[in-house]
Scaffold this motif. Structure first.
Motif, mmCIF file in Angstrom:
data_model
loop_
_atom_site.group_PDB
_atom_site.id
_atom_site.type_symbol
_atom_site.label_atom_id
_atom_site.label_comp_id
_atom_site.label_asym_id
_atom_site.label_seq_id
_atom_site.Cartn_x
_atom_site.Cartn_y
_atom_site.Cartn_z
ATOM 1 N N SER A 38 2.075 6.384 -7.091
ATOM 2 C CA SER A 38 1.084 7.357 -7.552
ATOM 3 C C SER A 38 1.621 8.777 -7.454
ATOM 4 O O SER A 38 1.435 9.598 -8.368
ATOM 5 C CB SER A 38 -0.199 7.220 -6.729
ATOM 6 N N GLU A 39 2.310 9.078 -6.365
ATOM 7 C CA GLU A 39 2.901 10.397 -6.211
ATOM 8 C C GLU A 39 4.001 10.642 -7.240
ATOM 9 O O GLU A 39 4.137 11.743 -7.785
ATOM 10 C CB GLU A 39 3.449 10.559 -4.796
ATOM 11 N N ASN A 97 0.824 -1.204 0.000
ATOM 12 C CA ASN A 97 0.000 0.000 0.000
ATOM 13 C C ASN A 97 0.861 1.257 0.000
ATOM 14 O O ASN A 97 0.614 2.200 -0.772
ATOM 15 C CB ASN A 97 -0.914 -0.017 1.223
ATOM 16 N N ILE A 98 1.897 1.266 0.835
ATOM 17 C CA ILE A 98 2.804 2.420 0.869
ATOM 18 C C ILE A 98 3.511 2.578 -0.469
ATOM 19 O O ILE A 98 3.671 3.692 -0.986
ATOM 20 C CB ILE A 98 3.807 2.264 2.023
ATOM 21 N N SER A 99 3.943 1.458 -1.044
ATOM 22 C CA SER A 99 4.627 1.521 -2.331
ATOM 23 C C SER A 99 3.708 2.051 -3.428
ATOM 24 O O SER A 99 4.134 2.848 -4.273
ATOM 25 C CB SER A 99 5.153 0.132 -2.708
ATOM 26 N N CYS A 100 2.456 1.625 -3.426
ATOM 27 C CA CYS A 100 1.518 2.124 -4.440
ATOM 28 C C CYS A 100 1.271 3.616 -4.278
ATOM 29 O O CYS A 100 1.155 4.354 -5.279
ATOM 30 C CB CYS A 100 0.203 1.355 -4.350
ATOM 31 N N ARG A 101 1.204 4.088 -3.046
ATOM 32 C CA ARG A 101 1.032 5.523 -2.831
ATOM 33 C C ARG A 101 2.252 6.293 -3.300
ATOM 34 O O ARG A 101 2.126 7.376 -3.897
ATOM 35 C CB ARG A 101 0.761 5.784 -1.351
#
Length: 476
Positions: free
Chosen positions: A140-141, A133-137
């Protein structure tokens, strides 16, 4: 022996004492016989007890072996796959042991072990989901920042600013690779996916893009095949991790060479550096890291100095059926070979636009300095480079002697004086200094033209006048 002793005693004593000796002999013989019978009985009982104990020991050993190698692994594997311990543990204690008490003890130990494994799997899954989840955020950034930089490249056309923006964009791409690697370690997958095949040449170029020292990477021979879309991004990430390791552990002045070789079952992509190579210990450690990642990586196994490159490459290789090997190179470096199976390869896709063939024939015009016009029917041959494009050479001798002589005569004539710029002439008449043409002004004109063609913005969206820079701002 007691009877023989009694008979001898009767023969040696007198007649008056024989009666007493006879009674003593009878009593002694009876006692000895009774003791002998009891000893024999106890001996037989002890032997039977030993045999029963050995049988019980063998049975318990067999039950423990069956429990340790047949029941425990199956139950714990099912718990790791998501099953509940109460569902997979055998409720009939007789399956665990013939003794009810021992069977109940085995069941308690098995159930508590399953609960512990389930809690550990829940914690591991929660950690992996959090990492993904952190990696996907982060990804996205990063994609948002890349879009912003792309828009800034169109708005700011100065060559210095454009170079800085491109350098910043490359750094963001490198950071994006780290985020994707983190997601793969957590059990996720790269976010970018394609449906159409990607040529192997583009896949290899994309693999060298998100690394810091991409200028050191050289491509020599590339097979004319394509990688299927769903696996293209994973192959790119595998090549990126291997190229990053090759550049990191080799001198900065050396190059990293990429080659491909078509084999019967697929294509081999080799990445060769000119570093110090791998010792036997470091090679075994690298193979251990790849095997550990392929078997199922736990984030607690990364350690303080996490070497994620080989682990990420091994995870993706195991996921898509690639084979990754490390070999010594001819220059004492390391040669990493990625085998791409035939199932992931396909033919090159058709070009989106038609590729022109030979350069069109020129129209019959009178060239300055030539004695005759160019003939339309004259066959003109052009050399082609390795990519199939026409190749033009400077100072090339013409095959036609007549044309060569005319060209030589034209070169000996004085060059025509260019027409004066009317703006410069008007400025000089007014007493103004001549204009100074700065290098790089074409960049701003180029991007301004693209922005005008796209409706004022490269993305094609309509923006208000408050967001657009005014002419005064542009002059600043």
């Amino acid at each position: 022996m007691t009877v023989i002793g009694a008979v001898v005693a009767l023969l040696l004593v007198s007649s008056e004492q024989r009666v007493a000796v006879a009674w003593c002999a009878v009593v002694t013989t009876a006692l000895v016989a009774a003791l002998s019978a009891e000893a024999a009985r106890r001996g037989m009982a002890l032997a039977a007890l030993k045999e029963q104990l050995a049988t019980e020991r063998a049975a318990r050993r067999k039950e423990a072996h069956h429990l340790a190698w047949k029941i425990f692994p199956v139950v714990l594997d099912k718990v790791q796959d998501g099953a509940s311990p109460s569902e997979v543990a055998p409720r009939d204690h007789s399956e665990l042991s013939s003794d009810p008490e021992i069977g109940a003890s085995y069941y308690t130990a098995l159930f508590k072990s399953g609960i512990a494994v389930q809690e550990r799997e829940h914690a591991k899954d929660s950690a992996n989901r959090a990492i993904v989840n952190i990696s996907c955020r982060i990804q996205s950034e990063i994609h948002r920042l890349q879009d912003d930089i792309n828009k800034m490249q169109y708005r700011h056309g100065g060559p210095e600013i454009l170079g800085d923006l491109m350098h910043l964009e490359h750094g963001i791409n490198v950071t994006g690779r780290f985020a994707v690697s983190l997601a793969v370690l957590g059990g996720g997958a790269p976010m970018r996916r394609w449906q159409r095949p990607i040529s192997l040449y583009d896949v290899m170029r994309a693999g060298s893009a998100p690394i810091q020292e991409y200028l050191r990477v050289e491509q020599h021979h590339v097979a004319e095949v394509a990688v299927i879309g769903p696996a293209a991004e994973s192959v790119i990430l595998v090549l990126s991790e291997l190229l990053d390791n090759a550049c990191r552990y080799s001198p900065p002045s050396t190059s990293v060479v990429m080659n491909t070789e078509e084999v019967a079952a697929g294509v081999e992509i080799s990445i060769e550096d000119k570093g110090m190579g791998l010792t036997e210990e470091s090679r075994k450690h690298a193979e251990f890291l790849m095997k550990q990642a392929a078997d199922g990586l736990d984030l607690s196994d990364l350690g303080e100095t996490a070497r994620v490159g080989l682990r990420v490459a091994s995870i993706l290789s195991n996921r898509f059926g690639l084979r990754l090997t490390l070999r010594p190179s001819t220059g004492n470096g390391v040669r990493a070979v990625v085998f791409v199976p035939q199932e992931l390869l396909t033919q090159l896709p058709e070009p989106k636009y038609p590729i022109p063939g030979m350069r069109p024939k020129p129209h019959p015009v009178m060239a300055p300095g030539l004695a005759r016009p160019v003939d339309e029917d004259e066959e003109i041959e052009y050399e082609r480079n390795e990519n199939g494009l026409p190749q033009r050479h400077r100072n090339r001798a013409f095959d036609n002697p007549r044309r060569a002589a005319a060209t030589q005569a034209a070169r000996q004539q004085p060059a025509p004086t260019p027409a004066p710029d009317p703006v410069d002439a008007r400025d000089r008449a007014a007493g103004k200094p001549a204009r100074q043409v700065e290098s790089g002004l074409w960049v701003s004109d180029f991007f301004a033209g693209l922005a005008a063609a796209d409706g004022g913005h490269p993305s094609g969206t309509d923006h208000s006048s408050a967001d657009q820079p005014t002419g005064k701002d542009l002059r600043k």
